[in-house]
Design a protein around this motif. Structure first.
Motif, PDB file in Angstrom:
ATOM      1  N   MET A   1      31.516  37.323  37.438  1.00 54.58           N
ATOM      2  CA  MET A   1      32.377  36.929  38.533  1.00 54.58           C
ATOM      3  C   MET A   1      33.783  37.417  38.221  1.00 54.58           C
ATOM      4  SD  MET A   1      32.848  34.032  41.125  1.00 54.58           S
ATOM      5  CE  MET A   1      31.159  34.144  41.327  1.00 54.58           C
ATOM      6  N   SER A   2      34.418  38.019  39.206  1.00 56.75           N
ATOM      7  CA  SER A   2      35.759  38.549  38.975  1.00 56.75           C
ATOM      8  C   SER A   2      36.800  37.619  39.595  1.00 56.75           C
ATOM      9  CB  SER A   2      35.887  39.947  39.563  1.00 56.75           C
ATOM     10  OG  SER A   2      35.799  39.897  40.956  1.00 56.75           O
ATOM     11  N   TYR A   3      37.903  37.545  38.915  1.00 59.73           N
ATOM     12  CA  TYR A   3      39.034  36.731  39.356  1.00 59.73           C
ATOM     13  C   TYR A   3      40.279  37.591  39.337  1.00 59.73           C
ATOM     14  CZ  TYR A   3      36.024  32.713  38.503  1.00 59.73           C
ATOM     15  OH  TYR A   3      35.002  31.811  38.540  1.00 59.73           O
ATOM     16  N   LYS A   4      41.353  37.113  39.972  1.00 61.72           N
ATOM     17  CA  LYS A   4      42.628  37.809  39.966  1.00 61.72           C
ATOM     18  C   LYS A   4      43.695  36.842  39.469  1.00 61.72           C
ATOM     19  CE  LYS A   4      43.457  40.984  42.754  1.00 61.72           C
ATOM     20  NZ  LYS A   4      43.855  42.075  43.605  1.00 61.72           N
ATOM     21  N   CYS A   5      44.509  37.305  38.524  1.00 63.54           N
ATOM     22  CA  CYS A   5      45.584  36.476  37.984  1.00 63.54           C
ATOM     23  C   CYS A   5      46.655  36.294  39.054  1.00 63.54           C
ATOM     24  CB  CYS A   5      46.175  37.141  36.744  1.00 63.54           C
ATOM     25  SG  CYS A   5      47.581  36.229  36.062  1.00 63.54           S
ATOM     26  N   SER A   6      47.153  35.070  39.210  1.00 61.62           N
ATOM     27  CA  SER A   6      48.151  34.818  40.242  1.00 61.62           C
ATOM     28  C   SER A   6      49.537  35.292  39.834  1.00 61.62           C
ATOM     29  CB  SER A   6      48.192  33.332  40.597  1.00 61.62           C
ATOM     30  OG  SER A   6      48.651  32.588  39.494  1.00 61.62           O
ATOM     31  N   ARG A   7      49.779  35.547  38.551  1.00 58.75           N
ATOM     32  CA  ARG A   7      51.088  36.009  38.106  1.00 58.75           C
ATOM     33  C   ARG A   7      51.177  37.536  38.076  1.00 58.75           C
ATOM     34  NH1 ARG A   7      53.170  33.778  32.598  1.00 58.75           N
ATOM     35  NH2 ARG A   7      53.640  31.976  33.858  1.00 58.75           N
ATOM     36  N   HIS A  27      48.645  33.658  31.661  1.00 56.99           N
ATOM     37  CA  HIS A  27      48.734  32.674  32.740  1.00 56.99           C
ATOM     38  C   HIS A  27      47.373  32.011  32.939  1.00 56.99           C
ATOM     39  CE1 HIS A  27      51.081  30.959  35.944  1.00 56.99           C
ATOM     40  NE2 HIS A  27      50.176  31.268  36.858  1.00 56.99           N
ATOM     41  N   ARG A  28      47.362  30.741  33.338  1.00 55.61           N
ATOM     42  CA  ARG A  28      46.107  29.999  33.446  1.00 55.61           C
ATOM     43  C   ARG A  28      45.668  29.744  34.880  1.00 55.61           C
ATOM     44  NH1 ARG A  28      45.861  25.144  29.375  1.00 55.61           N
ATOM     45  NH2 ARG A  28      43.726  25.304  30.104  1.00 55.61           N
ATOM     46  N   VAL A  29      46.338  30.330  35.867  1.00 56.09           N
ATOM     47  CA  VAL A  29      45.944  30.158  37.264  1.00 56.09           C
ATOM     48  C   VAL A  29      45.275  31.448  37.714  1.00 56.09           C
ATOM     49  CG1 VAL A  29      46.727  29.716  39.609  1.00 56.09           C
ATOM     50  CG2 VAL A  29      47.815  28.555  37.692  1.00 56.09           C
ATOM     51  N   LEU A  30      43.963  31.372  37.969  1.00 61.29           N
ATOM     52  CA  LEU A  30      43.197  32.532  38.403  1.00 61.29           C
ATOM     53  C   LEU A  30      42.626  32.266  39.790  1.00 61.29           C
ATOM     54  CD1 LEU A  30      41.255  33.305  35.123  1.00 61.29           C
ATOM     55  CD2 LEU A  30      43.388  34.293  35.897  1.00 61.29           C
ATOM     56  N   LEU A  31      42.646  33.283  40.640  1.00 60.18           N
ATOM     57  CA  LEU A  31      42.152  33.166  42.000  1.00 60.18           C
ATOM     58  C   LEU A  31      40.812  33.870  42.109  1.00 60.18           C
ATOM     59  CD1 LEU A  31      45.493  34.126  43.748  1.00 60.18           C
ATOM     60  CD2 LEU A  31      44.634  31.836  43.291  1.00 60.18           C
ATOM     61  N   LYS A  32      39.851  33.235  42.750  1.00 61.50           N
ATOM     62  CA  LYS A  32      38.526  33.827  42.907  1.00 61.50           C
ATOM     63  C   LYS A  32      38.568  34.872  44.015  1.00 61.50           C
ATOM     64  CE  LYS A  32      34.941  31.168  42.606  1.00 61.50           C
ATOM     65  NZ  LYS A  32      33.845  30.241  42.921  1.00 61.50           N
ATOM     66  N   GLU A  33      37.988  36.021  43.737  1.00 63.21           N
ATOM     67  CA  GLU A  33      37.949  37.090  44.722  1.00 63.21           C
ATOM     68  C   GLU A  33      36.968  36.734  45.838  1.00 63.21           C
ATOM     69  OE1 GLU A  33      39.543  40.236  44.867  1.00 63.21           O
ATOM     70  OE2 GLU A  33      40.846  39.214  43.459  1.00 63.21           O
ATOM     71  N   ARG A  34      37.343  36.999  47.064  1.00 59.92           N
ATOM     72  CA  ARG A  34      36.458  36.767  48.201  1.00 59.92           C
ATOM     73  C   ARG A  34      35.547  37.956  48.396  1.00 59.92           C
ATOM     74  NH1 ARG A  34      38.575  33.545  53.147  1.00 59.92           N
ATOM     75  NH2 ARG A  34      39.595  31.832  52.101  1.00 59.92           N
ATOM     76  N   GLY A  35      34.381  37.687  48.922  1.00 55.82           N
ATOM     77  CA  GLY A  35      33.440  38.753  49.224  1.00 55.82           C
ATOM     78  C   GLY A  35      33.854  39.515  50.461  1.00 55.82           C
ATOM     79  N   GLY A  36      33.252  40.668  50.665  1.00 55.55           N
ATOM     80  CA  GLY A  36      33.593  41.492  51.811  1.00 55.55           C
ATOM     81  C   GLY A  36      32.745  41.206  53.031  1.00 55.55           C
TER      82      GLY A  36
END
Length: 44
Positions: A1-7, A27-36
């Motif tokens: 699963m891929s995530y994107k760092c918010s910073r 940084h400890r806040v990661l956002l989950k990538e949405r599907g297409g």
């Protein structure tokens, strides 16, 4: 699963034992990538 760092906005993949932390900036806040997928809504 891929995530994107918010910073730093880099793509991050988490392993089982690494914890939830960006390996680039720490940084400890990661956002989950949405599907297409496009959702269809039935309007009546």
């Amino acid at each position: 699963m891929s995530y994107k760092c918010s910073r730093c906005k880099r793509d991050v993949t988490l392993d089982e034992y690494g914890g939830v932390r960006c390996p680039y900036c720490g940084h400890r806040v990661l956002l989950k990538e949405r599907g297409g997928d496009i959702k269809e809504v039935d309007v009546e």
